[in-house]
Design an enzyme around this catalytic site. Structure first.
Site, PDB file in Angstrom:
ATOM      1  N   ARG A 136      -1.702  13.957   2.750  1.00  0.00           N
ATOM      2  CA  ARG A 136      -1.491  13.280   1.470  1.00  0.00           C
ATOM      3  C   ARG A 136      -2.358  13.883   0.367  1.00  0.00           C
ATOM      4  O   ARG A 136      -1.958  13.877  -0.800  1.00  0.00           O
ATOM      5  CB  ARG A 136      -1.764  11.785   1.600  1.00  0.00           C
ATOM      6  CG  ARG A 136      -0.587  11.050   2.228  1.00  0.00           C
ATOM      7  CD  ARG A 136      -0.893   9.592   2.374  1.00  0.00           C
ATOM      8  NE  ARG A 136       0.313   8.832   2.675  1.00  0.00           N
ATOM      9  CZ  ARG A 136       0.309   7.622   3.204  1.00  0.00           C
ATOM     10  NH1 ARG A 136      -0.841   7.046   3.508  1.00  0.00           N
ATOM     11  NH2 ARG A 136       1.437   6.992   3.434  1.00  0.00           N
ATOM     12  N   LYS A 177       6.206  -1.863  15.266  1.00  0.00           N
ATOM     13  CA  LYS A 177       6.795  -3.177  14.996  1.00  0.00           C
ATOM     14  C   LYS A 177       8.251  -3.147  14.565  1.00  0.00           C
ATOM     15  O   LYS A 177       8.596  -2.497  13.592  1.00  0.00           O
ATOM     16  CB  LYS A 177       5.994  -3.855  13.894  1.00  0.00           C
ATOM     17  CG  LYS A 177       4.682  -4.421  14.347  1.00  0.00           C
ATOM     18  CD  LYS A 177       4.242  -5.433  13.324  1.00  0.00           C
ATOM     19  CE  LYS A 177       2.836  -5.914  13.526  1.00  0.00           C
ATOM     20  NZ  LYS A 177       2.246  -6.254  12.221  1.00  0.00           N
ATOM     21  N   GLY A 232       3.586   7.909   7.343  1.00  0.00           N
ATOM     22  CA  GLY A 232       2.257   8.461   7.581  1.00  0.00           C
ATOM     23  C   GLY A 232       2.042   8.886   9.023  1.00  0.00           C
ATOM     24  O   GLY A 232       1.561   9.984   9.289  1.00  0.00           O
ATOM     25  N   GLY A 289       6.207   2.904   4.322  1.00  0.00           N
ATOM     26  CA  GLY A 289       6.971   1.778   3.802  1.00  0.00           C
ATOM     27  C   GLY A 289       7.843   2.173   2.613  1.00  0.00           C
ATOM     28  O   GLY A 289       8.989   1.734   2.491  1.00  0.00           O
TER      29      GLY A 289
HETATM   30  C1  3PG Z   1       0.523   3.741   3.215  1.00  0.00           C
HETATM   31  O1  3PG Z   1      -0.387   4.166   3.914  1.00  0.00           O
HETATM   32  O2  3PG Z   1       1.604   3.339   3.685  1.00  0.00           O
HETATM   33  C2  3PG Z   1       0.359   3.753   1.726  1.00  0.00           C
HETATM   34  O3  3PG Z   1      -0.808   4.390   1.359  1.00  0.00           O
HETATM   35  C3  3PG Z   1       0.416   2.346   1.216  1.00  0.00           C
HETATM   36  O4  3PG Z   1      -0.618   1.591   1.774  1.00  0.00           O
HETATM   37  P1  3PG Z   1      -0.418   0.031   1.974  1.00  0.00           P
HETATM   38  O5  3PG Z   1       0.647  -0.113   3.033  1.00  0.00           O
HETATM   39  O6  3PG Z   1      -1.757  -0.486   2.436  1.00  0.00           O
HETATM   40  O7  3PG Z   1       0.025  -0.558   0.684  1.00  0.00           O
HETATM   41 MG    MG Z   2       1.868   1.060   4.803  1.00  0.00          MG
END
Ligand code: 3PG
Ligand code: MG
Length: 402
Positions: free
Chosen positions: A35, A203, A359, A383
């Site tokens: 990232r 999940k 990720g 997400g």
């Molecule tokens: C992630 O790791 O999915 C993004 O950086 C967003 O983080 P978050 O899910 O804690 O909002």
């Molecule tokens: Mg996340």
């Protein structure tokens, strides 16, 4: 259009850039800098153009107050190495250190602010509280400043540094966000077929929306990872000590019957690699392969088995559009990495568009030694990429496009 065109010139302009620098850390060591690298082109474009670049980002999920474990300091160092220039680090986000650091920036200089989630206003559900914090962020760059949204991994979050700040400053989309949405929208518009989606990770409940949506779109849905045990249990199998989301069993049964009606092929593993304990490093793993329908009561599933790896690979590699989100097993442990490796390998063989989302899957392909160039696209969003695929409106994108 360049960022300079969009923002009416860059030289001397203070530009607040939202990046997603949420990387995995082991102590102070970044274990996957994907990232950070993905954030470099936009920051570099701005700095090369003479802007005074103020990067705002989060790390993990601290609870709205400073917490040393979530400091971005190690990330500032890595960002500086990758940019090949100094990155000034502010010890707070909008406080005295941030103001001083921003004031000291020269044209072409770059600063990183401390974790934006150390401030309760960032993630507040209260619009006024978020707005007040967004005001403070905007004040850092002042009335002649601008905002560039480049943190693709957080564009699904309605948070102050993602959403509210864009209402306060002239804004533009950074290179990363623009690339991500261009590629991911190709999956939702008219994907070349067969369109294959591989879902893993722990999940089911995180993936409900995307499964629901894909049942009407994909030709084949492959399920692995921790979520597969809820599927196996929904089919009436014992899953021993494996991850299980009891409250999702009915939903999953619904998916299985809808898939049958709509002709979408759902592929589940036929064999599973189990152990009696989750791998922790303190104990030598004792992997065993068992039929998916016969997981022993004292064991838990930690990867898809070799037969499943072969059938998954075959089902992936003849796809013309393939999206993969979520590892097939606990790939961090070598004993349970084969399923994830097989799926990654199959993606590299796709004649068409292959996209790795999320990720964990992105970290997995790098950790397992794959060449990033072998994939069509590696998304920095977990997400966010799933929500884009679901066809949801993402607040951080909508606010830029309106
Ligand atoms: C992630 O790791 O999915 C993004 O950086 C967003 O983080 P978050 O899910 O804690 O909002
Ligand atoms: Mg996340």
């Amino acid at each position: 259009m360049t960022l300079s065109d969009q923002l009416g010139g860059l030289r001397g302009k203070r530009v607040l850039v939202r990046s997603d620098l949420n990387v995995p850390l082991d102590g102070n060591t970044i274990t996957d800098d994907g990232r950070v690298r993905a954030s470099v082109p936009t920051i570099k474009e701005l700095a090369d153009g003479g802007a005074r670049v103020v990067v705002v980002a989060h790390l993990g999920r601290p609870k709205g107050e400073p917490d040393e474990r979530y400091s971005l300091r190690p990330v500032a160092a890595r960002l500086g190495e990758l940019l090949g220039r100094d990155v000034a680090f502010a010890e707070d986000t909008v406080g005295p250190s941030a103001r001083k650091t921003v004031d000291a920036l020269q044209d072409g200089g770059v600063a990183l602010l401390e974790n934006v989630r150390f401030n309760p206003g960032e993630t507040s559900k209260d619009d006024a509280e978020r707005a007040a914090f967004a005001d403070e962020l905007a004040e850092l760059v002042g009335p002649s400043g601008a905002f560039v949204s480049d943190g693709f991994g957080v564009v699904h979050r309605k948070q102050a540094s993602v959403y509210d700040v864009a209402l306060r400053l002239p804004h533009a989309m950074g290179q990363l966000v623009a690339t991500e949405i261009r590629v991911l929208r190709r999956l939702t518009l008219d994907p070349e077929r067969p369109y294959v989606v591989v879902l893993g990770g722990s999940k089911v409940s995180d993936k409900l929306g995307v499964i629901d949506n894909l049942l009407g779109k994909a030709d084949r849905l492959l399920i692995g990872g921790g979520m597969v045990f809820t599927f196996l249990a929904a089919q009436g199998h014992e899953v021993g000590k494996s991850l299980l989301e009891d409250d999702q069993l009915d939903t999953v049964r619904g998916y299985l019957s809808r898939a049958e009606e709509s002709g979408v092929e759902i592929l589940l593993p036929t064999d599973i690699v189990v152990d009696t304990e989750f791998p922790t490093g303190d104990r030598e793993p004792q992997p065993r392969v068992v039929p998916a329908a016969e997981i022993p009561a004292d064991s838990l599933g930690l990867d898809i088995g070799p037969e499943s790896s072969r059938s998954f690979a075959a089902a992936v590699s003849d796809g013309r559009t393939v999206f993969w989100n979520g590892p097939m097993g606990v790939f961090e442990s070598a004993a349970f990495a084969d399923g994830t490796r097989a799926v990654a390998q199959a993606l590299t063989e796709v004649d068409g568009l292959s996209v790795v989302g999320g990720g964990d899957s992105a970290a997995a392909v790098r950790q397992l030694g794959f060449d990033e160039g072998a994939f069509g696209h590696i998304s920095t969003g977990g997400g966010a990429s799933l929500e884009l695929l679901e066809g949801k409106e993402l607040p951080g994108i909508a606010v830029l496009e309106r």
